[in-house]
Design an enzyme around this catalytic site. Structure first.
Site, PDB file in Angstrom:
ATOM      1  N   GLY A 182      24.306  -7.309 -17.110  1.00 58.83           N
ATOM      2  CA  GLY A 182      23.443  -6.583 -16.172  1.00 58.83           C
ATOM      3  C   GLY A 182      21.976  -6.819 -16.486  1.00 58.83           C
ATOM      4  N   ASP A 183      21.131  -6.243 -15.645  1.00 61.88           N
ATOM      5  CA  ASP A 183      19.675  -6.274 -15.865  1.00 61.88           C
ATOM      6  C   ASP A 183      19.088  -7.679 -15.877  1.00 61.88           C
ATOM      7  OD1 ASP A 183      19.888  -3.490 -16.318  1.00 61.88           O
ATOM      8  OD2 ASP A 183      20.462  -3.897 -18.385  1.00 61.88           O
TER       9      ASP A 183
ATOM     10  N   LYS B 102      18.810  -9.071 -10.501  1.00 60.46           N
ATOM     11  CA  LYS B 102      19.503  -9.198  -9.202  1.00 60.46           C
ATOM     12  C   LYS B 102      18.670  -8.613  -8.066  1.00 60.46           C
ATOM     13  CE  LYS B 102      23.151  -6.958 -10.448  1.00 60.46           C
ATOM     14  NZ  LYS B 102      23.035  -6.840 -11.881  1.00 60.46           N
TER      15      LYS B 102
ATOM     16  N   GLY C 175      20.144   0.046 -11.900  1.00 63.75           N
ATOM     17  CA  GLY C 175      18.712   0.256 -11.686  1.00 63.75           C
ATOM     18  C   GLY C 175      18.137  -1.071 -11.222  1.00 63.75           C
ATOM     19  N   HIS C 176      17.971  -1.242  -9.917  1.00 66.58           N
ATOM     20  CA  HIS C 176      17.506  -2.523  -9.387  1.00 66.58           C
ATOM     21  C   HIS C 176      16.018  -2.428  -9.052  1.00 66.58           C
ATOM     22  CE1 HIS C 176      21.927  -3.486  -8.209  1.00 66.58           C
ATOM     23  NE2 HIS C 176      21.691  -3.551  -9.495  1.00 66.58           N
TER      24      HIS C 176
ATOM     25  N   ARG D 173      43.963  10.552  -8.723  1.00 67.60           N
ATOM     26  CA  ARG D 173      44.176  11.187  -7.408  1.00 67.60           C
ATOM     27  C   ARG D 173      43.710  12.643  -7.331  1.00 67.60           C
ATOM     28  NH1 ARG D 173      49.775   8.502  -8.136  1.00 67.60           N
ATOM     29  NH2 ARG D 173      49.019   9.020 -10.195  1.00 67.60           N
TER      30      ARG D 173
ATOM     31  N   GLN E  25      25.626  -4.104 -12.337  1.00 70.01           N
ATOM     32  CA  GLN E  25      26.024  -4.443 -13.712  1.00 70.01           C
ATOM     33  C   GLN E  25      26.230  -5.966 -13.831  1.00 70.01           C
ATOM     34  OE1 GLN E  25      27.837  -1.467 -12.265  1.00 70.01           O
ATOM     35  NE2 GLN E  25      25.942  -0.543 -12.927  1.00 70.01           N
TER      36      GLN E  25
ATOM     37  N   SER F  86      13.274 -18.159 -11.851  1.00 73.79           N
ATOM     38  CA  SER F  86      12.273 -17.151 -11.541  1.00 73.79           C
ATOM     39  C   SER F  86      11.259 -17.149 -12.681  1.00 73.79           C
ATOM     40  CB  SER F  86      12.990 -15.812 -11.382  1.00 73.79           C
ATOM     41  OG  SER F  86      12.123 -14.759 -11.646  1.00 73.79           O
ATOM     42  N   VAL F  87       9.967 -17.211 -12.290  1.00 71.99           N
ATOM     43  CA  VAL F  87       8.921 -17.370 -13.312  1.00 71.99           C
ATOM     44  C   VAL F  87       7.924 -16.206 -13.306  1.00 71.99           C
ATOM     45  CG1 VAL F  87       9.089 -19.886 -13.461  1.00 71.99           C
ATOM     46  CG2 VAL F  87       7.612 -18.863 -11.715  1.00 71.99           C
ATOM     47  N   GLY F  88       8.301 -15.103 -12.661  1.00 71.68           N
ATOM     48  CA  GLY F  88       7.418 -13.935 -12.640  1.00 71.68           C
ATOM     49  C   GLY F  88       8.089 -12.821 -11.871  1.00 71.68           C
TER      50      GLY F  88
HETATM   51  P1  IMP Z   1      28.487   3.530 -17.444  1.00 77.33           P
HETATM   52  O1  IMP Z   1      28.542   2.505 -16.358  1.00 77.33           O
HETATM   53  O2  IMP Z   1      27.364   4.509 -17.278  1.00 77.33           O
HETATM   54  O3  IMP Z   1      29.808   4.190 -17.676  1.00 77.33           O
HETATM   55  O4  IMP Z   1      28.156   2.747 -18.817  1.00 77.33           O
HETATM   56  C1  IMP Z   1      29.081   1.851 -19.420  1.00 77.33           C
HETATM   57  C2  IMP Z   1      28.346   0.687 -20.082  1.00 77.33           C
HETATM   58  O5  IMP Z   1      27.745  -0.133 -19.089  1.00 77.33           O
HETATM   59  C3  IMP Z   1      27.201   1.120 -21.002  1.00 77.33           C
HETATM   60  O6  IMP Z   1      27.106   0.204 -22.066  1.00 77.33           O
HETATM   61  C4  IMP Z   1      25.979   0.990 -20.121  1.00 77.33           C
HETATM   62  O7  IMP Z   1      24.788   0.780 -20.869  1.00 77.33           O
HETATM   63  C5  IMP Z   1      26.347  -0.225 -19.304  1.00 77.33           C
HETATM   64  N1  IMP Z   1      25.697  -0.244 -17.985  1.00 77.33           N
HETATM   65  C6  IMP Z   1      26.039   0.483 -16.908  1.00 77.33           C
HETATM   66  N2  IMP Z   1      25.240   0.186 -15.871  1.00 77.33           N
HETATM   67  C7  IMP Z   1      24.392  -0.746 -16.297  1.00 77.33           C
HETATM   68  C8  IMP Z   1      23.341  -1.496 -15.658  1.00 77.33           C
HETATM   69  O8  IMP Z   1      23.045  -1.364 -14.471  1.00 77.33           O
HETATM   70  N3  IMP Z   1      22.707  -2.394 -16.447  1.00 77.33           N
HETATM   71  C9  IMP Z   1      23.033  -2.606 -17.744  1.00 77.33           C
HETATM   72  N4  IMP Z   1      24.002  -1.950 -18.375  1.00 77.33           N
HETATM   73  C10 IMP Z   1      24.681  -1.029 -17.656  1.00 77.33           C
END
Ligand code: IMP
Length: 501
Positions: free
Chosen positions: A24-25, A28, A52-53, A155, A255, A488-490
């Site tokens: 993730g991060d 995107k 967090g986008h 459920r 993610q 991507s450079v910035g």
């Molecule tokens: P959860 O999704 O909050 O249950 O977290 C499970 C794992 O995924 C943890 O290690 C979080 O830090 C990681 N994680 C969840 N969402 C993100 C994201 O958007 N970016 C990076 N790591 C994430």
């Protein structure tokens, strides 16, 4: 439209997915923002407010957690979809929409799947309790993601449509809270109270000492959410199915592949399948409906929370430091004022890259653990994307004198049986296995590259990139068998260089 959206990569395709190949991060949000002019529909299908986008427009930075990054194009009539595979906290969604209103962004064409799953206050409470007490800790974002998916698969869950039917909502919520209360008895009461008084859980408004939950406040809050969201709640699965082949659909991953519940480094993962296949399913489509997948990777690697990370700069020291709840961006600047990207001490160089790349979680503010690009993990992850890779944040390494890339691992642990294969000390792995028991004993074997040591943010053509960087890009392509189609450079939207247009 920009160069990339006019390129052959988007000719004769209807459904495109953007997914992260790492943890993730990887940027995107920016890529979805770049592709949005091409799309008619932009849809998310997995996760929830754990994402967090970030999208930058000049001085303005937008951080979106639940709403797709295409919302900036709502004013052009583009449809944004919160898909059925998502777990949505209706209170958080209403707050996010209020923030959009306050920044002047419209959401007239936003659609929310009637069958998306609800994250309830009790899910958030359970998530935070599990992370605060003994036992396995994942380092979750504390947004209730895991418990919400558990309830759904068990459920017991509620869905978005329940908000539109007050009698049904009341019945299902009563039953659900009853179920949670029984589970909550096993947790420390003071801790429950402390969490229920956290500001984002209403500052105690939803807590009732004898009963744990203030049912009338909670139901009132959800009924209000139902009224605000009513006009957006529709059958988005059918909308997407009807649109395949007819409209341009952009699927926005959340993610990353390595955090997928099915294919990631389980149990240190999120609770949805964050690969392209899971994303398609989460908007009501089949994997085969996707015509093109763009995998995103940073030129280095970050990870938030717990879990194996062979190339982490500073190893266990970094993991402990980043997962310490007292560590903040300000505290690490104060304690390590000389840490920089050119530090010769790994742990401090990691801090330097974190600070230069602003690698602090957009959802939790946590420092992200930082390490070198890991090709065994990328090769593993590439199996879920196909061919096309977009590399981001190259400019972060501008000042680095030497850049390392992990080519392979040497396994150094005890004999470990994985299915029909036994891993033994000395084994060399070119492709990672997402198994923590193996990864935690893998020593990275690095190839070193000379840094370019010049700013690249204003470069607009591939040919003008420094020769050292071009050599690195060619190596990554060759070593992974992927085609890098853009770098991507910035942080700004136009700071990209298309390759092989
Ligand atoms: P959860 O999704 O909050 O249950 O977290 C499970 C794992 O995924 C943890 O290690 C979080 O830090 C990681 N994680 C969840 N969402 C993100 C994201 O958007 N970016 C990076 N790591 C994430």
């Amino acid at each position: 439209m920009n160069d990339f959206t006019n390129s052959w990569l988007l000719k004769d395709v209807s459904t495109v997915a953007v997914v992260c190949t790492q943890f993730g991060d990887s940027g995107k949000g920016k890529i979805v923002d770049l592709l949005a002019p091409w799309a008619d529909i932009i849809a998310r299908g997995t996760g929830g407010a754990n994402a967090g986008h970030t999208i930058r427009r000049g001085d303005q930075e937008y951080v979106l957690h639940i709403v797709p990054s295409g919302i900036l194009y709502d004013c052009e009539g583009k449809i944004n979809v919160i898909g059925s595979g998502m777990v949505v906290d209706p209170i958080a969604l209403c707050k996010e929409l209020q923030v959009l209103d306050a920044t002047g962004l419209t959401h007239n064409y936003l659609k929310v799947a009637y069958n998306s799953k609800l994250v309830l206050l009790s899910h958030i409470l359970l998530d935070r309790l599990k992370e605060s007490q003994g036992g396995l800790k994942i380092g979750t974002t504390g947004k209730g993601i895991g418990p919400a998916y558990v309830d759904y698969y068990d459920r017991h869950g509620l869905v978005m449509n329940d908000l539109l039917n007050p009698t049904r909502l009341r019945e299902k919520l009563l039953r659900n809270l009853d179920h949670h209360r029984r589970w909550l008895r096993t947790f420390n009461r003071d801790l429950i109270e402390k969490i229920m008084f956290q500001e984002d859980l209403g500052g105690g408004k939803f807590y009732y000492p004898t009963d744990l939950f203030n049912f009338s406040e909670i139901i009132h809050q959800y009924e209000e959410c139902g009224k605000s969201l009513q006009r957006m709640i529709v059958d988005t699965d059918s909308l997407l199915k009807r649109s395949v082949g007819e409209k341009n659909i952009l699927l926005e991953g959340a993610q990353g592949n390595l955090l997928s519940i099915d294919h990631g480094t389980y149990p240190f993962v999120t609770s949805s399948d964050s690969t392209a296949a899971g994303l398609a399913r989460g908007v009501g489509l089949k994997g085969g409906d996707i015509d093109r997948i763009f995998g995103i990777a940073k030129i280095y690697l970050t990870r938030v929370g717990k879990g194996p990370f062979p190339t982490e700069l500073g190893g266990e020291q970094s993991e402990r430091w980043c997962n310490d709840s007292l560590t903040t961006q300000a505290s690490e600047q104060a304690i390590f004022p000389h840490a920089s990207i050119i530090s010769s001490y790994d742990f401090e160089q990691g801090i330097g890259i974190r600070q230069t790349g602003n690698e602090y979680g957009r959802t939790t503010g946590r420092p992200r653990r930082v390490g070198w690009l890991d090709l065994p993990l990328l090769r593993y992850s590439a199996q879920f994307i196909g061919r096309y890779l977009i590399l981001t944040k190259l400019d972060v390494l501008d000042e680095c004198p030497t850049i390392k890339v992990c080519e392979a691992y040497e396994y150094q642990g005890p004999d470990y049986v994985l299915g029909d294969q036994t891993f033994r000390a000395g084994d060399i792995l070119k492709i990672a296995r997402p198994e923590p028991e193996i990864l935690q004993h893998c020593r990275p074997l690095y190839k070193e590259f000379e840094g370019w040591q010049t700013p690249i943010t204003d470069i607009t053509y591939y040919d003008n990139l420094p020769s050292q960087l071009k050599e690195l890009l060619r190596y990554i392509e060759h070593a992974t068998d992927l085609s890098i189609v853009m770098v991507s450079v910035g942080a700004d939207k136009d700071k990209n260089i298309s390759i092989y247009l």
